[in-house]
Motif scaffolding. Structure first.
Motif, PDB file in Angstrom:
ATOM      1  N   LEU A 163       0.820  -1.213   0.000  1.00 47.67           N
ATOM      2  CA  LEU A 163       0.000   0.000   0.000  1.00 47.67           C
ATOM      3  C   LEU A 163       0.857   1.267   0.000  1.00 47.67           C
ATOM      4  CD1 LEU A 163      -2.889  -0.926   2.466  1.00 47.67           C
ATOM      5  CD2 LEU A 163      -2.999  -0.669  -0.021  1.00 47.67           C
ATOM      6  N   VAL A 164       2.019   1.200   0.658  1.00 49.64           N
ATOM      7  CA  VAL A 164       2.919   2.358   0.676  1.00 49.64           C
ATOM      8  C   VAL A 164       3.402   2.647  -0.750  1.00 49.64           C
ATOM      9  CG1 VAL A 164       5.124   3.243   1.553  1.00 49.64           C
ATOM     10  CG2 VAL A 164       3.628   1.924   3.064  1.00 49.64           C
ATOM     11  N   GLY A 165       3.834   1.608  -1.455  1.00 47.31           N
ATOM     12  CA  GLY A 165       4.260   1.767  -2.841  1.00 47.31           C
ATOM     13  C   GLY A 165       3.128   2.277  -3.725  1.00 47.31           C
ATOM     14  N   ALA A 166       1.930   1.750  -3.488  1.00 48.26           N
ATOM     15  CA  ALA A 166       0.773   2.156  -4.290  1.00 48.26           C
ATOM     16  C   ALA A 166       0.439   3.634  -4.055  1.00 48.26           C
ATOM     17  CB  ALA A 166      -0.430   1.278  -3.962  1.00 48.26           C
ATOM     18  N   ALA A 167       0.526   4.075  -2.789  1.00 47.78           N
ATOM     19  CA  ALA A 167       0.235   5.483  -2.469  1.00 47.78           C
ATOM     20  C   ALA A 167       1.235   6.393  -3.181  1.00 47.78           C
ATOM     21  CB  ALA A 167       0.310   5.704  -0.952  1.00 47.78           C
ATOM     22  N   ALA A 168       2.524   6.021  -3.132  1.00 48.06           N
ATOM     23  CA  ALA A 168       3.555   6.815  -3.808  1.00 48.06           C
ATOM     24  C   ALA A 168       3.276   6.873  -5.306  1.00 48.06           C
ATOM     25  CB  ALA A 168       4.930   6.197  -3.542  1.00 48.06           C
ATOM     26  N   ALA A 169       2.930   5.737  -5.894  1.00 46.42           N
ATOM     27  CA  ALA A 169       2.692   5.669  -7.336  1.00 46.42           C
ATOM     28  C   ALA A 169       1.505   6.534  -7.745  1.00 46.42           C
ATOM     29  CB  ALA A 169       2.470   4.220  -7.768  1.00 46.42           C
ATOM     30  N   VAL A 170       0.428   6.484  -6.959  1.00 48.31           N
ATOM     31  CA  VAL A 170      -0.765   7.272  -7.296  1.00 48.31           C
ATOM     32  C   VAL A 170      -0.455   8.766  -7.202  1.00 48.31           C
ATOM     33  CG1 VAL A 170      -3.094   7.898  -6.511  1.00 48.31           C
ATOM     34  CG2 VAL A 170      -2.434   5.485  -6.712  1.00 48.31           C
ATOM     35  N   LEU A 171       0.232   9.180  -6.127  1.00 47.80           N
ATOM     36  CA  LEU A 171       0.532  10.608  -5.940  1.00 47.80           C
ATOM     37  C   LEU A 171       1.388  11.160  -7.076  1.00 47.80           C
ATOM     38  CD1 LEU A 171       1.208  10.677  -2.097  1.00 47.80           C
ATOM     39  CD2 LEU A 171      -0.583  11.938  -3.305  1.00 47.80           C
ATOM     40  N   THR A 172       2.426  10.420  -7.484  1.00 47.00           N
ATOM     41  CA  THR A 172       3.311  10.960  -8.522  1.00 47.00           C
ATOM     42  C   THR A 172       2.697  10.791  -9.920  1.00 47.00           C
ATOM     43  OG1 THR A 172       4.610   8.906  -8.505  1.00 47.00           O
ATOM     44  CG2 THR A 172       5.436  10.714  -7.180  1.00 47.00           C
TER      45      THR A 172
END
Lengths: 87, 87
Positions: free
Chosen positions: A4-13
């Motif tokens: 989920l941490v990786g997914a959050a970073a990916a969505v934001l950028t």
């Protein structure tokens, strides 16, 4: 959980330029925006996508394809409003 | 050889906001820039860095740390010139 941490970073950028596009649309003014920044990001994410294709990683390909579409929209809007300003 | 493709993509996107910073510095005008875009990217690359730390991948950590420093410079310059405009 780390997924989920990786997914959050990916969505934001990946969607990072969406607020900029909404602002361009609202103000119809693009004078202060760097076209080179938009073009540099576009070429960058396109190459990221090609690299993801080479790695056979569908997540890298998809995220960068979405980024590229958003950036191309931003460039189109920039050119539209820049022309309007010059008239 | 594919290593160079990934490196080219990383350099282009990591330094993507540099032309925007140079333009802000040159024109001292930031009216059309979306602060939310800069903040969203900053939070995004910070989380990417944390994710890279979890993966023990020094390249992901370093690239996102550089991006974060560039974005924080852009935000500082935005706030400086926005205040100048409001005066």
């Amino acid at each position: 959980m780390w997924y989920l941490v990786g997914a959050a970073a990916a969505v934001l950028t990946t969607f990072g330029f969406v607020p900029q596009i909404l602002k361009m649309r609202r103000t119809r003014s693009v004078k202060d925006i760097s076209l080179l920044t938009l073009v540099q990001f576009s070429v960058g994410v396109a190459i990221w996508g090609i690299y993801g294709w080479h790695l056979k990683d569908p997540v890298i390909v998809a995220a960068n394809l979405i980024s590229l579409l958003i950036l191309l929209s931003a460039i189109a809007m920039y050119l539209k409003y820049r022309r309007a300003t010059l008239r």
